[in-house]
Design an enzyme around this catalytic site. Structure first.
Site, PDB file in Angstrom:
ATOM      1  N   HIS A 120       1.036  -1.374  -0.425  1.00 21.90           N
ATOM      2  CA  HIS A 120       0.024  -0.115   0.302  1.00 21.90           C
ATOM      3  C   HIS A 120       1.221   0.935  -0.006  1.00 21.90           C
ATOM      4  CE1 HIS A 120      -3.857  -1.757   0.481  1.00 21.90           C
ATOM      5  NE2 HIS A 120      -3.336  -3.080   1.517  1.00 21.90           N
TER       6      HIS A 120
ATOM      7  N   ASN B 169     -10.625  -2.428   2.490  1.00 25.02           N
ATOM      8  CA  ASN B 169     -10.004  -2.411   1.304  1.00 25.02           C
ATOM      9  C   ASN B 169     -11.077  -1.636   0.246  1.00 25.02           C
ATOM     10  OD1 ASN B 169      -7.485  -3.403   1.471  1.00 25.02           O
ATOM     11  ND2 ASN B 169      -7.859  -5.767   0.921  1.00 25.02           N
TER      12      ASN B 169
ATOM     13  N   TYR C 198       0.704  -4.400  12.521  1.00 26.13           N
ATOM     14  CA  TYR C 198       1.118  -3.221  11.613  1.00 26.13           C
ATOM     15  C   TYR C 198       2.071  -2.334  12.611  1.00 26.13           C
ATOM     16  CZ  TYR C 198      -2.291  -3.982   8.379  1.00 26.13           C
ATOM     17  OH  TYR C 198      -2.898  -4.195   7.031  1.00 26.13           O
TER      18      TYR C 198
HETATM   19  C1  HEM Z   1      -2.282 -10.622   8.319  1.00 19.36           C
HETATM   20  C2  HEM Z   1      -2.203  -9.856   6.910  1.00 19.36           C
HETATM   21  C3  HEM Z   1      -1.896  -9.237   6.507  1.00 19.36           C
HETATM   22  C4  HEM Z   1      -0.359  -8.331   6.897  1.00 19.36           C
HETATM   23  C5  HEM Z   1       0.802  -9.030   7.606  1.00 19.36           C
HETATM   24  C6  HEM Z   1      -0.555  -7.003   6.720  1.00 19.36           C
HETATM   25  C7  HEM Z   1       0.582  -6.302   6.984  1.00 19.36           C
HETATM   26  C8  HEM Z   1       0.647  -4.200   6.223  1.00 19.36           C
HETATM   27  C9  HEM Z   1       1.745  -3.787   6.488  1.00 19.36           C
HETATM   28  C10 HEM Z   1       2.843  -4.286   7.019  1.00 19.36           C
HETATM   29  C11 HEM Z   1       1.136  -2.592   5.557  1.00 19.36           C
HETATM   30  C12 HEM Z   1       1.865  -1.480   5.659  1.00 19.36           C
HETATM   31  C13 HEM Z   1       1.572  -0.558   6.978  1.00 19.36           C
HETATM   32  C14 HEM Z   1       2.205   0.700   6.779  1.00 19.36           C
HETATM   33  O1  HEM Z   1       3.807   0.828   6.730  1.00 19.36           O
HETATM   34  O2  HEM Z   1       2.035   1.837   6.908  1.00 19.36           O
HETATM   35  C15 HEM Z   1      -0.226  -2.604   5.113  1.00 19.36           C
HETATM   36  C16 HEM Z   1      -0.855  -1.669   4.610  1.00 19.36           C
HETATM   37  C17 HEM Z   1      -2.987  -2.182   4.901  1.00 19.36           C
HETATM   38  N1  HEM Z   1      -3.130  -3.133   4.878  1.00 19.36           N
HETATM   39 FE1  HEM Z   1      -2.537  -4.815   5.313  1.00 19.36          FE
HETATM   40  N2  HEM Z   1      -1.785  -6.501   6.430  1.00 19.36           N
HETATM   41  C18 HEM Z   1      -2.281  -7.609   6.103  1.00 19.36           C
HETATM   42  C19 HEM Z   1      -3.465  -7.719   5.824  1.00 19.36           C
HETATM   43  C20 HEM Z   1      -4.573  -6.843   4.891  1.00 19.36           C
HETATM   44  C21 HEM Z   1      -5.679  -7.578   5.188  1.00 19.36           C
HETATM   45  C22 HEM Z   1      -6.495  -8.279   4.921  1.00 19.36           C
HETATM   46  C23 HEM Z   1      -6.242  -5.449   4.745  1.00 19.36           C
HETATM   47  C24 HEM Z   1      -8.068  -5.218   4.777  1.00 19.36           C
HETATM   48  C25 HEM Z   1      -9.100  -5.615   4.974  1.00 19.36           C
HETATM   49  C26 HEM Z   1      -4.740  -4.561   4.522  1.00 19.36           C
HETATM   50  C27 HEM Z   1      -4.721  -3.634   4.010  1.00 19.36           C
HETATM   51  C28 HEM Z   1      -4.350  -2.462   4.179  1.00 19.36           C
HETATM   52  C29 HEM Z   1      -4.308  -1.034   4.248  1.00 19.36           C
HETATM   53  C30 HEM Z   1      -5.668  -0.466   3.693  1.00 19.36           C
HETATM   54  C31 HEM Z   1      -3.125  -0.645   4.256  1.00 19.36           C
HETATM   55  C32 HEM Z   1      -2.334   1.051   3.693  1.00 19.36           C
HETATM   56  C33 HEM Z   1      -3.347   1.398   5.328  1.00 19.36           C
HETATM   57  C34 HEM Z   1      -2.276   3.005   5.338  1.00 19.36           C
HETATM   58  O3  HEM Z   1      -3.345   3.503   3.927  1.00 19.36           O
HETATM   59  O4  HEM Z   1      -1.840   3.908   5.454  1.00 19.36           O
HETATM   60  N3  HEM Z   1      -4.626  -5.583   4.396  1.00 19.36           N
HETATM   61  N4  HEM Z   1      -0.759  -3.768   6.132  1.00 19.36           N
END
Ligand code: HEM
Length: 485
Positions: free
Chosen positions: A65, A138, A348
């Site tokens: 993202h 999402n 996170y």
């Molecule tokens: C275990 C599964 C998951 C892991 C380990 C994971 C991990 C991460 C990580 C490390 C980031 C970067 C965050 C940052 O640096 O600020 C991120 C961002 C994000 N993830 Fe996940 N994620 C997972 C599953 C999901 C799922 C299922 C969704 C949706 C429901 C999702 C939605 C998002 C969104 C929207 C962002 C961006 C947040 C922003 O706008 O700063 N992720 N995720």
């Protein structure tokens, strides 16, 4: 003079240029040299500070993202659900809560085109009176996997090939051929909604099952849905090439221009609720994040509206330093046992400590807007002013006590340690239902996209055969191959 009144802020600009230390700078265009032509002197403190600051301007981009934009506004309750949850910000119709929302694509880099076929992030931070609630969702109601231990592999497969630095579908299809539970998410990614026209015209979903807890202690499972009031609009594959070719930031521009011109983007929030006592009545597991909850049985109930009426003042401060964390919930809203969500609660905060440092929650965009207090202090880049002698708990000298207990789910658990897959996998039914619900031309576009990626020369007959067996004979006849399994 109270030194803490003058925190670093462009609002305290001096009328003249200064060093970071505040000393006047009388020349900002020439380095200090011996004679006109140099050499340059190391004692030019201002030169060294200016360049050293510049060479450190970037922070690590988000591991996923990375490409995104945020905007500010408010959430307003429109329907009374105070019988379902004791969440203070949902206490009555009319209550407004400030929010910041970040939209994103998932796979590509910080400056990649916003026209890629990809999932879009839809992350909302509610600054409530009881702390921040981050609904980090999402534009798809489901996800590829149901266990967080697989997330690094999903991302490695989707990200560019580590050798060529090019996203390659033979790698994605190789990996995902092992994941029939991913099929329903593919029904969003490779459907028309896989390239939203912009961020204003797309839906959002909390994706996971969460828990609502009422004052009475009554617990309900809940799913969150955002519906754009201006409708859902997408780009065709051909349009995406033209739009992205002309402007790789078209969705960022669209969001900015809409808000700046007073055409405020708005979404309605709906929930679906389920009594945990009914969880065994379905042919799928309600905590399985690869499944949707049927809306004819569990109807959408209106809750409120989200309005984005302020553009950000500064991209770095309010988008790059913005840090979401699904671990941040407020009393009245709790997690569920969804294994993917459980992993996210850890991941996170962990990534933010790496990306922004241990005090990332002190950054203005991330800090709660309500009074807050604990003894987690110091560390790199701490800038909270503390004038206290007691930094331990409990203490007879400190009047601050723990808050009253907030209601949490009271389920009890028995079980053996195990690593296993859930019982009710049911990987195919909902994907088939969704495909069959589309008009023939929409089905056709979906199949055409699959034919295209399945034609990649590096895909083996075996992998192609697995996908054909997943997606039916229709694909087989178009590709002119026989399913191998
Ligand atoms: C275990 C599964 C998951 C892991 C380990 C994971 C991990 C991460 C990580 C490390 C980031 C970067 C965050 C940052 O640096 O600020 C991120 C961002 C994000 N993830 Fe996940 N994620 C997972 C599953 C999901 C799922 C299922 C969704 C949706 C429901 C999702 C939605 C998002 C969104 C929207 C962002 C961006 C947040 C922003 O706008 O700063 N992720 N995720």
């Amino acid at each position: 003079m109270d030194p803490y009144k003058y925190r670093p802020s462009s609002a305290y600009n001096a009328p003249f240029y200064t060093t970071n230390g505040g000393a006047p700078v009388s020349n900002n265009i020439s380095s200090l040299t011996i004679g006109e032509r140099g050499p340059v002197l190391l004692e030019d403190y201002h030169l060294i500070e200016k360049v050293a600051n510049f060479t450190r301007e970037r922070i690590p981009e988000r591991v996923v993202h990375a490409r995104g934009i945020s905007a500010k506004g408010f959430f307003e309750v429109t329907h009374d659900i105070s019988n379902l949850t004791c969440a203070d910000f949902l206490r009555a119709p009319g209550v407004q809560t400030p929010v910041i929302v970040r939209f994103s694509t998932v796979v590509h880099e910080r400056a990649s085109p916003e026209t890629m076929r990809d999932i879009r992030g839809f992350a909302v931070k509610f600054y409530t009176r009881e702390g921040n609630f981050d609904l980090v969702g999402n534009n798809t109601p489901v996800f590829f996997i149901r266990d967080g231990i697989q997330f690094p592999d999903v991302v490695h497969a989707l990200k560019p090939n580590p050798k060529t630095n090019i996203q390659e579908y033979w790698r994605i299809l190789d990996y995902m051929s092992h994941l029939p539970e991913s099929l329903l998410t593919w029904c969003w990614m490779f459907d028309d909604v896989g390239i939203p026209q912009d961020y204003r015209h797309m839906e959002g979903f909390g994706v996971h099952t969460y828990t609502l807890i009422a004052k009475s202690g009554k617990v309900l499972f809940v799913k969150f849905h955002w519906k754009p009031t201006c409708g859902i609009k997408n780009l065709t594959d051909e349009e995406a090439k033209v739009v992205g070719g002309a402007n790789h930031s078209h969705a960022t521009k669209d969001l900015h221009d809409a808000i700046a011109s007073g055409n405020y983007p708005e979404w309605k929030l709906f929930i679906q609720t389920m009594d945990p006592a009914d969880e065994d009545k379905f042919d799928f597991d309600p905590l399985d994040v690869t499944k949707i909850w049927p809306e004819d049985i569990l109807p959408l109930q209106p809750v409120g509206r989200l309005v984005l009426n302020r553009t950000i003042d500064n991209f770095f401060n309010e988008t790059e330093q913005l840090a979401f964390n699904p671990g941040l919930v407020v009393p009245g809203i709790y997690y569920s046992d969804d294994k993917l969500l459980q992993c996210r609660i850890f991941a996170y905060g962990d990534t933010q400590r790496h990306r922004l440092g241990p005090n990332y929650l002190q950054l203005p965009v991330n800090a709660p807007k309500c009074a807050h207090h604990n003894n987690h202090h110091e560390g790199f880049m701490n800038f909270m002013h503390r004038d206290e002698e007691i930094n331990y708990y409990p203490s007879k000298f400190d009047p601050v006590r723990c808050a009253e207990k907030v209601p949490t789910p009271t389920n009890s658990y028995t079980g053996i340690r195990t690593k296993c897959v859930i019982k009710k996998e049911n990987n195919f039914k909902q994907a088939g239902d969704r495909y069959r619900s589309w008009a023939p031309d929409r089905q056709d576009r979906f199949v055409k996209r699959w034919v295209e990626i399945l034609s990649e020369p590096r895909l083996t007959h075996e992998i192609r055969g697995i996908w054909i067996s997943y997606w039916s004979q229709k694909l087989a006849s178009r590709l002119n191959v026989r399913p191998s399994i």
